[in-house]
Design an enzyme around this catalytic site. Sequence first.
Site, PDB file in Angstrom:
ATOM      1  N   GLU A 158      29.879  14.179   4.690  1.00 49.36           N
ATOM      2  CA  GLU A 158      30.595  14.217   5.835  1.00 49.36           C
ATOM      3  C   GLU A 158      31.495  12.811   5.978  1.00 49.36           C
ATOM      4  O   GLU A 158      30.998  12.020   7.129  1.00 49.36           O
ATOM      5  CB  GLU A 158      30.251  14.504   7.136  1.00 49.36           C
ATOM      6  CG  GLU A 158      29.582  16.070   6.900  1.00 49.36           C
ATOM      7  CD  GLU A 158      28.946  16.491   8.226  1.00 49.36           C
ATOM      8  OE1 GLU A 158      28.586  15.909   9.289  1.00 49.36           O
ATOM      9  OE2 GLU A 158      28.378  17.795   8.331  1.00 49.36           O
ATOM     10  N   GLU A 342      25.967  23.022   4.486  1.00 45.91           N
ATOM     11  CA  GLU A 342      25.242  22.939   5.622  1.00 45.91           C
ATOM     12  C   GLU A 342      25.825  24.148   6.725  1.00 45.91           C
ATOM     13  O   GLU A 342      27.072  24.151   6.539  1.00 45.91           O
ATOM     14  CB  GLU A 342      25.461  21.699   6.352  1.00 45.91           C
ATOM     15  CG  GLU A 342      24.437  20.420   6.069  1.00 45.91           C
ATOM     16  CD  GLU A 342      24.532  19.332   6.834  1.00 45.91           C
ATOM     17  OE1 GLU A 342      25.037  19.473   8.002  1.00 45.91           O
ATOM     18  OE2 GLU A 342      24.600  18.299   6.097  1.00 45.91           O
TER      19      GLU A 342
HETATM   20  C1  PNW Z   1      26.069  17.390  10.450  1.00 55.38           C
HETATM   21  N1  PNW Z   1      30.319  17.127  15.078  1.00 55.38           N
HETATM   22  O1  PNW Z   1      26.530  16.224  11.228  1.00 55.38           O
HETATM   23  C2  PNW Z   1      25.246  16.284   9.370  1.00 55.38           C
HETATM   24  O2  PNW Z   1      25.629  16.435   8.192  1.00 55.38           O
HETATM   25  C3  PNW Z   1      23.579  16.606   9.992  1.00 55.38           C
HETATM   26  O3  PNW Z   1      23.076  15.129   9.367  1.00 55.38           O
HETATM   27  C4  PNW Z   1      23.354  16.867  11.066  1.00 55.38           C
HETATM   28  O4  PNW Z   1      22.186  16.860  11.370  1.00 55.38           O
HETATM   29  C5  PNW Z   1      23.869  18.256  11.369  1.00 55.38           C
HETATM   30  O5  PNW Z   1      25.249  18.305  11.106  1.00 55.38           O
HETATM   31  C6  PNW Z   1      23.931  18.910  12.648  1.00 55.38           C
HETATM   32  O6  PNW Z   1      24.620  17.928  13.720  1.00 55.38           O
HETATM   33  C7  PNW Z   1      27.667  16.698  12.136  1.00 55.38           C
HETATM   34  O7  PNW Z   1      30.456  16.935  16.159  1.00 55.38           O
HETATM   35  C8  PNW Z   1      27.529  15.859  13.461  1.00 55.38           C
HETATM   36  O8  PNW Z   1      31.562  18.041  14.676  1.00 55.38           O
HETATM   37  C9  PNW Z   1      28.525  16.331  14.420  1.00 55.38           C
HETATM   38  C10 PNW Z   1      29.157  17.250  13.900  1.00 55.38           C
HETATM   39  C11 PNW Z   1      29.461  17.903  12.962  1.00 55.38           C
HETATM   40  C12 PNW Z   1      28.385  17.448  12.099  1.00 55.38           C
END
Ligand code: PNW
Length: 443
Positions: A158, A342
Amino acid sequence: MFLWGTATASYQIEGAVSEDGRGVSVWDTFAGEPGRVRDGHTGEVACDHYHRWPEDVELMAGLGVNSYRFSVAWPRVQPTGSGPVNQAGLDFYDRLVDALCARDIVPAVTLFHWDLPQELEDRGGWLDRDTAHRFAEYAAVVADRLADRVPMWITLNEPFVHMVFGYALGTHAPGRTLLLDALPVAHHQLLGHGLATAALRERGAGRVLITNNCTPVRAASADPADVAAAHAYDTLHNRLFNDPVLLGKYPDMSAYGVRLDCVRDGDLDLISAPLDGLGINYYNPTRIAAPSGEGLPFTDAGITGYPTTAFGWPVVPDGLRELLTGLKARYGDALPPVYVTENGCSQHDEPGPDGTVDDRARIDYLDGHIAALDRARAEGVDVRGYYVWSLLDNFEWAEGYHQRFGLVHVDFATGRRTPKASYHWLRERLAERTGADAGPREP
Ligand code: PNW
């Protein structure tokens, strides 16, 4: 063989932050500063996976997954981010990979899931082009040790979220608030991806992917101003990271005042080197309206009318089908096989009086999203894997331990693991499906 797995990330589960020569990462620094992470939580102990990994591998074997996506902590391997290699840090991943292989679980290694060595951040982090070269050097070190047993490599996790939260808004490490001046972080991460891909190829590392978190973008209305804003958001969130990798060029962002002056001749050739797959993290769609104030060319209008997770994220399973078929429509033959690296939801799960954890909303979430995945495959999208975020409840970045994403509950006071109802449900679901998805085994 379709890969069914669970996903985790080093800083979110390992703990043991000063053991066996690990260096300091930006997340150690950030979480140690007051007011950054909710209630001052840190990853110092987390799930103590660094010591409890044999139990975690057994949990996966019991679940019946055939793959596990985890990340390597760069500061365990190179404590200062470049130069000297810490063999004790590599030994940890070596043991883990052996244990997974012994259980017929295909390891999928993410090289960077946001825990940059602090020394590199002190020299500019991803704002500095040199970090891309350091990343490739580190990728080579890890591949030299693990490529004989790891058939699947994900360079970055990401890069969008890392740029926006880490460098533009400052809600994640390293906590910088540069807004649109954070753009070089996109290019330098992608350059790091390209350079690391070349290093992995030289070492015969098997499949190489990048993981982008993508969101299908819906305009709040048919009003041309909303439609234009939705296009802007799609460009800055999805296309900024997918186009250079898949098409070898950045989307036109001039209308939003965005320029990438740091791109040099030859960079895009490296960035667009062919991949064996595109990793996609999907959580929810986004609804966008025309900008309401100064600055950004869009407003997040929010999605209503759907259930939400504990995080407040809307639960829209068909958004996964929409995303996958949309990628196929946009990129056509340039789209490599897709792996959903994920997908999952957070809830406030706690064991009941009988000790079980009844997380039926997570079962509904996964059931709905797996059905959407099947619809996308039926519509012709070549999807080859699906990983649940996450195996364990873990350190959810700025939210600390307040959001639980695991199939397995973790009592953070004792480290005790309790498989939730969703774990038992998924085990049965996977056992039923193995027949339909079985194919030749991985090398
Ligand atoms: C992902 N958003 O992060 C990460 O790859 C993980 O480490 C994390 O624990 C998981 O999603 C859950 O949050 C994100 O705000 C963080 O769109 C924020 C966002 C999306 C993915």
